[in-house]
Design an enzyme around this catalytic site. Structure first.
Site, PDB file in Angstrom:
ATOM      1  N   ALA A  31      43.764  43.181  29.129  1.00  0.00           N
ATOM      2  CA  ALA A  31      42.495  43.837  29.838  1.00  0.00           C
ATOM      3  C   ALA A  31      42.471  43.553  31.312  1.00  0.00           C
ATOM      4  O   ALA A  31      41.398  43.835  31.997  1.00  0.00           O
ATOM      5  CB  ALA A  31      41.148  43.193  29.357  1.00  0.00           C
TER       6      ALA A  31
ATOM      7  N   ASN B 240      41.883  35.615  25.623  1.00  0.00           N
ATOM      8  CA  ASN B 240      43.312  35.920  25.748  1.00  0.00           C
ATOM      9  C   ASN B 240      43.630  36.320  27.314  1.00  0.00           C
ATOM     10  O   ASN B 240      44.637  35.889  27.828  1.00  0.00           O
ATOM     11  CB  ASN B 240      43.988  36.852  24.892  1.00  0.00           C
ATOM     12  CG  ASN B 240      43.793  36.418  23.298  1.00  0.00           C
ATOM     13  OD1 ASN B 240      44.783  35.570  23.184  1.00  0.00           O
ATOM     14  ND2 ASN B 240      43.306  36.937  22.501  1.00  0.00           N
TER      15      ASN B 240
ATOM     16  N   HIS C 265      35.751  41.020  34.057  1.00  0.00           N
ATOM     17  CA  HIS C 265      36.977  39.993  34.574  1.00  0.00           C
ATOM     18  C   HIS C 265      36.938  40.003  36.061  1.00  0.00           C
ATOM     19  O   HIS C 265      37.099  40.717  36.768  1.00  0.00           O
ATOM     20  CB  HIS C 265      38.313  40.325  33.932  1.00  0.00           C
ATOM     21  CG  HIS C 265      38.380  40.608  32.526  1.00  0.00           C
ATOM     22  ND1 HIS C 265      38.633  39.888  31.595  1.00  0.00           N
ATOM     23  CD2 HIS C 265      38.158  41.894  31.879  1.00  0.00           C
ATOM     24  CE1 HIS C 265      38.726  40.455  30.270  1.00  0.00           C
ATOM     25  NE2 HIS C 265      38.331  41.531  30.723  1.00  0.00           N
TER      26      HIS C 265
END
Length: 258
Positions: A117, A181, A210
């Site tokens: 991602a 992850n 993120h």
């Protein structure tokens, strides 16, 4: 028609399969005994690792969690089968990381760690050798993505952000094996000792966000990715499956179908 393997057949695996034309490949999914999911016509299932290996897939994609990496991936690599792992947080276990490296070398098969991602990992890898490099990774998601964790802690996000965790990438990978992850992908790029991790439940988060902040003598950088969640799993970004599809396509282009 190329044969490809999957470990698990949940949301991510379904999205991977749907990204390829149905008549271009045959999929073999390794699943636990007793699982009875609805399957596309070009997907068959096996319940034993040996059966997946005997199918001789050109590549296998792991999409079942960190325990599946430990249980199945070393044997696949030893058998010479290239494998892409979604659950890169499994490498927080140094013993497993060594097993995977040795199996990849012994079997002559590539172990692929996709970007998942994230973006910006090329920059982070470039500054990783600098002794003063420091990276802070923050996972910021809507409270719905952390409903179970908030309930367990007796917390309610209300109108304010709540920090659920601050610590090392290895601690994050163990506490949140299905959801962080990305944090360990940053750690693998930068070096585990250079990265700190925060997990935030934020009602104002526009999506699965993120945030990566980097400082070193080479300069400073800031990356902010706002990923749309998977329609079927709010904890997983839609981009995760897209990254695995891209990694699989690149692997097949490089090594070719068997």
């Amino acid at each position: 028609m190329v044969t490809l393997g999957l470990i698990g057949f949940g949301t991510i695996a379904r999205e991977i399969v749907s990204a390829f034309p149905p008549d271009s490949c045959r999929w073999v999914a390794l699943m636990r005994e007793g699982a009875r999911p609805a399957l596309p016509a070009n997907v068959s299932t096996v319940t034993q690792l040996d059966a997946l290996i005997d199918a001789r897939p050109s590549a296998v994609v792991e999409a079942a969690g960190q325990e599946a990496v430990a249980a199945y991936v070393p044997a696949l690599l030893d058998a010479g089968i290239p494998t892409i792992i979604a659950s890169v947080g499994a490498l927080s276990d140094p013993v497993l990381a060594t097993r995977l490296t040795d199996a990849s070398r012994n079997g002559g098969a590539r172990l692929v760690l996709p970007s998942g991602a994230l973006g910006g990992l090329d920059y982070i890898r470039a500054i990783a050798a600098l002794p003063d490099a420091r990276v802070r990774y923050t996972s910021r998601k809507p409270p719905a993505a952390w409903a179970a964790e908030l309930t367990s802690a007796g917390l309610s996000a209300g109108d304010g952000a709540i920090t659920l965790f601050e610590g090392t990438p290895a601690e994050a990978a163990k506490l949140y094996p299905k959801n962080l992850n990305a944090a360990f992908a940053v750690a693998l790029a930068a070096g585990i000792d250079k990265v700190s991790v925060s997990v935030v439940a934020d009602p104002k988060a526009a999506g699965n966000t993120h945030e990566i902040e980097v400082e070193s003598t080479a300069g400073t950088a800031s990356f902010r990715l706002i990923n749309a969640p998977s329609p079927n799993n709010p904890k997983t970004s839609m981009l995760t499956a897209l990254s695995l599809v891209a990694a699989l396509g690149e692997l097949l282009d490089r090594e070719g179908p068997r």
